[in-house]
Every structure is written in C-alpha cells, then in structure tokens.
Design a protein around this motif. Structure first.
Motif, PDB file in Angstrom:
ATOM      1  N   UNK A 281      50.011  11.346  55.020  1.00 44.74           N
ATOM      2  CA  UNK A 281      51.114  12.210  54.599  1.00 44.74           C
ATOM      3  C   UNK A 281      52.353  11.934  55.449  1.00 44.74           C
ATOM      4  N   UNK A 282      53.512  11.946  54.810  1.00 42.49           N
ATOM      5  CA  UNK A 282      54.743  11.519  55.477  1.00 42.49           C
ATOM      6  C   UNK A 282      55.797  12.622  55.465  1.00 42.49           C
ATOM      7  N   UNK A 283      56.552  12.682  56.539  1.00 42.54           N
ATOM      8  CA  UNK A 283      57.720  13.550  56.638  1.00 42.54           C
ATOM      9  C   UNK A 283      58.911  12.693  57.040  1.00 42.54           C
ATOM     10  N   UNK A 284      59.965  12.715  56.234  1.00 43.69           N
ATOM     11  CA  UNK A 284      61.201  11.999  56.567  1.00 43.69           C
ATOM     12  C   UNK A 284      61.940  12.795  57.636  1.00 43.69           C
ATOM     13  N   UNK A 285      62.331  12.138  58.716  1.00 40.72           N
ATOM     14  CA  UNK A 285      62.920  12.842  59.860  1.00 40.72           C
ATOM     15  C   UNK A 285      64.395  12.535  60.078  1.00 40.72           C
TER      16      UNK A 285
ATOM     17  N   UNK B 226      60.014   8.150  59.697  1.00 38.61           N
ATOM     18  CA  UNK B 226      59.016   9.030  59.105  1.00 38.61           C
ATOM     19  C   UNK B 226      57.953   9.355  60.148  1.00 38.61           C
ATOM     20  N   UNK B 227      57.324  10.513  59.973  1.00 34.97           N
ATOM     21  CA  UNK B 227      56.232  10.935  60.838  1.00 34.97           C
ATOM     22  C   UNK B 227      55.018  11.271  59.990  1.00 34.97           C
TER      23      UNK B 227
ATOM     24  N   UNK C 142      49.875  17.759  60.288  1.00 32.41           N
ATOM     25  CA  UNK C 142      50.352  19.009  60.873  1.00 32.41           C
ATOM     26  C   UNK C 142      51.876  18.955  60.926  1.00 32.41           C
ATOM     27  N   UNK C 143      52.481  20.117  60.913  1.00 34.32           N
ATOM     28  CA  UNK C 143      53.935  20.211  60.805  1.00 34.32           C
ATOM     29  C   UNK C 143      54.412  21.367  61.675  1.00 34.32           C
TER      30      UNK C 143
END
Length: 587
Positions: free
Chosen positions: A458-462, A506-507, A511-512
C-alpha cells in the motif's frame, strides 16, 4: 491544553554552543532547539538587536510557529515555566529594532513574526469583506424546489442550504454523519436553478487528493439522487461534470515561480463557486492564498469539522472562524447537528470526547458494542496480538488481489481497514508497524517482503509532483501485471498507474499517522494510542482518529492514555478569532 514546554525529540534538543544568557538557559532546558536559537541570533544580528530578552522572545516566537501557532502568547509562559527557569520574558519595547523595523509585531500580549502578522490580517480583512448578503436570489423558487427534495433532505439541512444561497461566504460545520456533503449537493442544485439556464462554474477542492476524491464521489452521487424531476435534472446539467482537485492543483502550484501559485490577486480563478472540504486541514498561509485568488463575486463554501485536528502548518483557521463569528450579526457559520449514520455508538463516543469527560468516554469504550472494541492494555504482547488480528487479514486480501492483477479489489481491500498511529517513530509509531505487518505478511505468504516493491504494497504519496500529476495524500497499491509491477494511485476522480521506479515520494501505508489520515475514511479503523505522556496525545487527535471509521473502530491503549487524550486540548496561539469578532487579537 498541551504542555507548552515539553521538549522535542532528542535530535532537536542539541545545544547551540554559541548561545549565552537566556537563550542558552532555555535551550538547555529543552524548550528551544538549536535551530530556534540560531534563527533568533541571526535576526538580531541583522536588525542590530543585542538585548538578550528580546532575542529570547524572538526564539520563542519562532518555536511557536514551528509548533503550529501563528504567534507567541506571552501570557501562557509564566504559568508553564520549565524546571530551573524562574522568569518569563517581557515583550520587546517599541524602541527595540525588532519592533521598530516591523520584524516582530506585539499586539495584546501576542508576538508575531512579520510574515504571519501580515497573513493573519490579510485573512481577517478578506473574510470580513466577503461576509454579507448576496442579492438576486428568488427565495420563493428556492424554497419550492427544496420542498420537492424532502425525501432526501432534513429540515435542518434545508434551512442551511437555503441560508447559504444568500451569502457570498459560508462555513458549513458538523461532525461525521451530519450530512454536510448532502447539504452541499442540495445547495449547489438550488443555486444552479437560480442561474436561468447558464452553466454554473463550480470547483470542488480539498487539502489532499484523497479528500478531493471523496468529495467528488459524494457530491456527484447526491446530485444524481436528487435529479428526479425535469427541474432538478436541468439544474444538475448546469453543474455537471464536477471533478475534485487539491487546493495546490486548484491554485496552480508553481515551484519555479516567485508567487508559487499561478492564481493570485493578479490572476484570479474563474469559478462562480469554490467548495473546500476538510477545511480544518487548511493552514493560515493556504487560506490567504485561496482568498486572494477569488474574485470578489465568487462564492466560497468552507466545509469541515472544527473539532478535528488542525492543519499541519501554522494556524487553526476553521476553528478561529467559528469562534470569531459566533454571535456576530452576519455570521457565515451554519452548523449541522443531526446525525444520520447507523453508527450511533461511534457517534456517542465522539460526543463524549467533545464533552471532555474522561469517565464518560471510558464508560462508552467499555460498553459492549458491535461498532466499538476497546483493547484496554499497554502490554506489548497484547498490543501486538490486537494489531495483528486487524492488519494481517487486510494486508493478505490486498496482496492476493494484487498478485491476480486485480487493482480494483486491491484498492478496495485497502479502503476496508486502516491502522492509525499518533507517532511516526518509536514502539507506537508508523515505521515500526509498517515493518511488522510486512514481516507477518512474509510469514503467511512465504514471499520476500524485504524488497522495496511487492504486490499488495500500500502506498501513500508524500509530496506534490506536477510532472506526474501526483499530490500529497493520494493513496494506491502495487499490482502485478504479468511480469511487471505497476503502482495504481487513486486521486481526484480517477485511478492512474505508473512504473514504480518513477515514484520517489511514496511511503508504505500498512500504518498511517492520524494527521495523514485526515480527509479519508475506512470501513474499519484500528487506533493505537501512544503512552499517556506523549506530547502528541490530545482530544483532537483521538477524535480525528475515531471519526475516520465508517462501521467499526478498535481502540488499543491504556486507561491512562485515554484519560490523557480526553483532558489534553491542542492549543494554538492565534489572533484571528479576535480580529473576526471585531476585537483586538485575543488568546
């Protein structure tokens, strides 16, 4: 209120070896970082200010902004002196070069750096100018049309939508499930019906890509639901298509340009109405840039929950507007209170949190419910077991879909569950639990999760990336397509896929952080509370995490952590509420 003088992380408490006098004392006490000291000394040297007390106030003001305040509230210092310090500084006198040259501004016990003083006055002036009635609204026609929507429109929502028609600036507030988006959609429909067949140029915006996508989907869905008559269908046609964008994208972020945005007071937006969702996340600087980019006749609708966490940047603009306009004759604030969700237990817990009663909150947590689970422990083994029970099934589902090349199912699995943490580092932090979930997943699947890219990651754009049209806060997942991996990113009203090597900001998102989770929701939320003495643990943090859940929330933490969260308020020094109320800046 949060403890004002709790120190930063050990890395930030390094001593400024050149500091002397009060600067050295407050640096050694863990209040000021070396960076705060160096900035204050540099400003003093450039301004010709040698007074140590004035330099201390400058450093404390820099620190205040770094912690999210717009200014330094001197009245709070005397009550919260760190151990070993016996005197709080006085504000610099008018004869100080720092004040004379307008580097610092002192008003009603508040000390501002010049930039933030200018921004706060600008926002207050622009909002005050925009508050007022709009002419040319056929109230009888609007009321008659609103009455035809009665089946999907509560009396409270109808009153708010009709009231919004007559105002250039509206602030629509309410907690989760109070129907804010439904009210926005109906207001748009009523407004379009007033435009005599001319297309209404509406922009939907939010601070993050995920929030913008949610707003677009919800508003378009509500408009489709409302289009049941010839009159409403005609109004919807004047609005469609609606697509949400981030505020950065709306204003035209330009890192190569001195103004930073393509739209400003010299090149204003062409919209008739701008709707900004999740407005609690908008900081003072962004609000100033948005307001100056609006034409005088452009309507502005700010939507949000003032009880949520404030912005990452300086300011608490939404909460300040609500507080500052309370009781004023032309207040733009319209509050929704009736809850329509079936998650009554979650709503009851949120209400208890807002009340500030820790015993009531604990009673709600410990009461048997299908919507709330309280894992009351601080034992590491029990915490790990509870986190694993929620996170591993979600990670396995995303991984299985990604291996099959099913991007839609993989993304749906990610929307089904989210683990939220207060910290990035440490035993309760995102980094630790991202690694732990990957380890569990590797054990269950037998695959190597140590590599950077793997199916189901799963990816989060930072960070905003204009070249790729990617924006901070957008989320996605890595999917297997034959022998290749592709990263599918959700943003705005569409999903795009990229070669993973093109993504450098991206991270992993098993967990977020709760801050990063603002503007998003999941069917099930797991909240991992930190230890009771965490400086991040506040009522607003707990409330924001809790209200991300659509159907079920699991709270993991000790009674002490819950009590600390309920009793600790996130406080930011700002004078905006006082300016909007017509008074001098107040605390």
């Amino acid at each position: 209120m949060t403890e004002l003088w709790q120190g930063d992380d050990a890395y930030d408490r390094r001593l400024a070896l050149a500091a002397t006098g009060p600067l050295a004392d407050w640096n050694a006490a863990g209040v000021l970082t070396a960076g705060d000291v160096h900035v204050a000394r540099t400003i003093g040297r450039l301004a010709g200010e040698a007074d140590e007390a004035a330099l201390l106030v400058t450093a404390l003001t820099v620190r205040a902004v770094r912690h999210g305040s717009v200014c330094l509230d001197l009245a709070t210092i005397a009550d919260r002196l760190p151990e070993g310090l016996t005197a709080a500084p006085d504000p610099p006198p008018a004869t100080s070069p720092l004040v004379r040259d307008r580097i610092l501004h002192v008003e009603a016990g508040l000390v501002y750096l010049d930039r933030y003083h200018l921004l706060e006055r600008q926002v207050a002036d622009q909002l005050s100018t925009r508050i007022g009635a709009v002419d040319g609204i056929d109230q009888a026609r609007a009321t008659a049309l609103a009455d035809t929507l009665d089946g999907h429109f509560s009396p409270e929502q109808q009153r708010a939508a009709l009231a919004a028609l007559t105002r250039r600036t509206v602030v629509l507030t309410g907690g989760p499930g109070t129907g804010k988006t439904t009210t926005v959609a109906r207001m748009l429909l009523l407004l379009a019906d007033q435009h005599a067949g001319q297309r209404l140029r509406v922009v939907l915006a939010a601070p993050t890509g995920k929030a913008a996508a949610r707003l677009t989907e919800a508003v378009n869905s509500e408009l489709a639901l409302a289009a049941s008559t010839d009159q409403t269908r005609a109004a919807v046609r004047l609005l469609s298509p609606l697509a949400g964008v981030t505020l950065h994208r709306l204003l035209g972020w330009r890192p190569d340009n001195r103004t930073r945005f393509a739209h400003h007071r010299g090149n204003r937006l062409g919209a008739d109405l701008v709707v900004v969702d999740e407005s609690s996340m908008v900081d003072l600087t962004m609000m100033a840039r948005l307001l100056e980019a609006l034409r005088p006749d452009t309507r502005l609708l700010l939507v949000g929950d003032p009880d949520q966490l404030t912005s990452v940047g300086a300011g608490a603009v939404l909460a300040d507007i609500v507080a500052g306009c309370a009781g004023t004759p032309d207040s733009p604030v319209l509050a929704l209170t009736e809850n329509f969700r079936a998650t009554r237990d979650i709503q009851g817990l949120a209400d208890a949190l807002r009340s500030g009663d820790p015993d009531l909150v604990l009673d709600r947590l410990r009461t048997s419910s299908t919507q709330i689970t309280f894992v009351e422990t601080d034992d590491p083994a029990a915490v790990e077991a509870a986190v694993r029970a929620d996170c591993l099934p979600a990670a396995e589902a995303a991984h299985a879909a990604a291996v099959e090349g099913d991007a839609d199912s993989a993304l749906a699995a990610l929307r089904g569950h989210r683990l939220l943490c207060a910290h990035r580092e440490g035993p309760h932090g995102v980094r630790r639990w991202n690694s732990q979930v990957e380890q569990w997943l590797a054990e269950e699947t037998g695959e190597d999760m140590a590599r950077v890219w793997y199916p189901g990651r799963p990816l989060l754009v930072t960070r905003n990336d204009r070249a790729l049209d990617l924006y901070n806060g957008e989320t996605g997942v890595v999917v297997q397509h034959g022998s290749r991996l592709r990263a599918h990113i959700e943003g705005g009203d569409r999903t795009r896929d990229f070669a993973p090597v093109r993504l450098d900001a991206v991270q992993t998102m098993h967990a977020l952080t709760i801050h990063k989770a603002q503007g998003s929701e999941a069917d099930q939320i797991t909240v991992l509370l930190p230890e009771a003495d965490s400086r991040l643990l506040t009522r607003e943090l707990f409330y924001t995490a809790l209200t991300r859940a659509r159907h079920h929330v699991r709270i993991i933490g000790s009674e002490e952590a819950v009590r600390a969260a309920v009793l600790t308020r996130a406080s930011r020094a700002t004078g905006l509420a006082g300016r909007l109320s017509g008074q001098s800046p107040v605390r």
